[in-house]
Design an enzyme around this catalytic site. Structure first.
Site, PDB file in Angstrom:
ATOM      1  N   LYS A  55       0.890  -1.194  -0.371  1.00 10.68           N
ATOM      2  CA  LYS A  55       0.250  -0.133  -0.125  1.00 10.68           C
ATOM      3  C   LYS A  55       0.757   0.887  -0.315  1.00 10.68           C
ATOM      4  O   LYS A  55       1.506   1.770   0.689  1.00 10.68           O
ATOM      5  CB  LYS A  55      -0.849   0.158   0.795  1.00 10.68           C
ATOM      6  CG  LYS A  55      -1.949   1.198   1.090  1.00 10.68           C
ATOM      7  CD  LYS A  55      -2.577   0.934   1.721  1.00 10.68           C
ATOM      8  CE  LYS A  55      -3.515  -0.155   2.446  1.00 10.68           C
ATOM      9  NZ  LYS A  55      -4.888   0.153   3.683  1.00 10.68           N
ATOM     10  N   CYS A  72      -0.867  14.862  -6.750  1.00  7.32           N
ATOM     11  CA  CYS A  72      -0.926  13.985  -7.499  1.00  7.32           C
ATOM     12  C   CYS A  72      -1.727  13.173  -7.079  1.00  7.32           C
ATOM     13  O   CYS A  72      -2.373  12.159  -5.988  1.00  7.32           O
ATOM     14  CB  CYS A  72       0.028  13.513  -8.089  1.00  7.32           C
ATOM     15  SG  CYS A  72      -0.425  12.407  -9.277  1.00  7.32           S
ATOM     16  N   CYS A  74      -3.950  10.877 -10.421  1.00  9.23           N
ATOM     17  CA  CYS A  74      -4.160   9.694 -10.992  1.00  9.23           C
ATOM     18  C   CYS A  74      -2.563   9.607 -10.737  1.00  9.23           C
ATOM     19  O   CYS A  74      -2.725   7.954 -11.577  1.00  9.23           O
ATOM     20  CB  CYS A  74      -3.398  11.570 -12.463  1.00  9.23           C
ATOM     21  SG  CYS A  74      -2.309  11.358 -12.374  1.00  9.23           S
ATOM     22  N   CYS A  83       2.528  16.867  -8.122  1.00 10.29           N
ATOM     23  CA  CYS A  83       1.396  16.714  -9.088  1.00 10.29           C
ATOM     24  C   CYS A  83       2.705  17.438  -9.796  1.00 10.29           C
ATOM     25  O   CYS A  83       2.794  18.901  -9.310  1.00 10.29           O
ATOM     26  CB  CYS A  83       0.195  17.752  -8.540  1.00 10.29           C
ATOM     27  SG  CYS A  83      -0.862  18.390 -10.470  1.00 10.29           S
ATOM     28  N   HIS A  87      -1.878  14.850 -15.156  1.00 10.90           N
ATOM     29  CA  HIS A  87      -3.515  14.821 -15.008  1.00 10.90           C
ATOM     30  C   HIS A  87      -3.564  15.506 -16.697  1.00 10.90           C
ATOM     31  O   HIS A  87      -5.021  14.530 -16.228  1.00 10.90           O
ATOM     32  CB  HIS A  87      -3.929  14.972 -13.900  1.00 10.90           C
ATOM     33  CG  HIS A  87      -4.053  16.221 -13.243  1.00 10.90           C
ATOM     34  ND1 HIS A  87      -2.622  17.308 -12.834  1.00 10.90           N
ATOM     35  CD2 HIS A  87      -4.690  17.115 -13.978  1.00 10.90           C
ATOM     36  CE1 HIS A  87      -3.521  18.492 -12.973  1.00 10.90           C
ATOM     37  NE2 HIS A  87      -4.115  18.522 -13.228  1.00 10.90           N
TER      38      HIS A  87
END
Length: 108
Positions: A55, A72, A74, A83, A87
């Site tokens: 995980k 982020c 995506c 990020c 995306h």
């Protein structure tokens, strides 16, 4: 050669075929509605980030964030967990609408 009351086997056969065709049509429609969508939506989201971990979790202290942090969602960012705008390309390719998680201090 028409149907008459003299041919009960033929009438029963037509009734059985009609019932089977109706049942098959209903079964097919139920399958398309409930199961076909499930199989195409269960795609892997994380394609490359920390695949050796069961995980992926990142924790940050609020004091370390500064005034603003952009994360982020995506899983395509080269600077993950931050990020980098990946995306945008992901959304164009997949029709998705994912965007970043933006955390900032509350303005007083």
């Amino acid at each position: 050669m028409g149907l008459s009351s003299d041919s009960p086997v033929r009438v029963e056969w037509i009734a059985a075929v009609t019932f089977a065709a109706g049942t098959a049509a209903l079964g097919y429609l139920a399958y398309k509605k409930f199961y076909a969508k499930e199989s195409r939506t269960k795609a892997m989201v994380n394609l490359q980030i920390q695949k050796d971990n069961p995980k992926v979790v990142h924790a940050f202290d609020m004091e370390d964030l500064g005034d603003k942090a952009v994360y982020c969602r995506c899983w395509r960012s080269k600077k993950f967990p931050f990020c980098d705008g990946a995306h945008i390309k992901h959304n164009e390719e997949t029709g998705d609408n994912v965007g970043p998680l933006i955390i900032k201090k509350k303005e007083t």
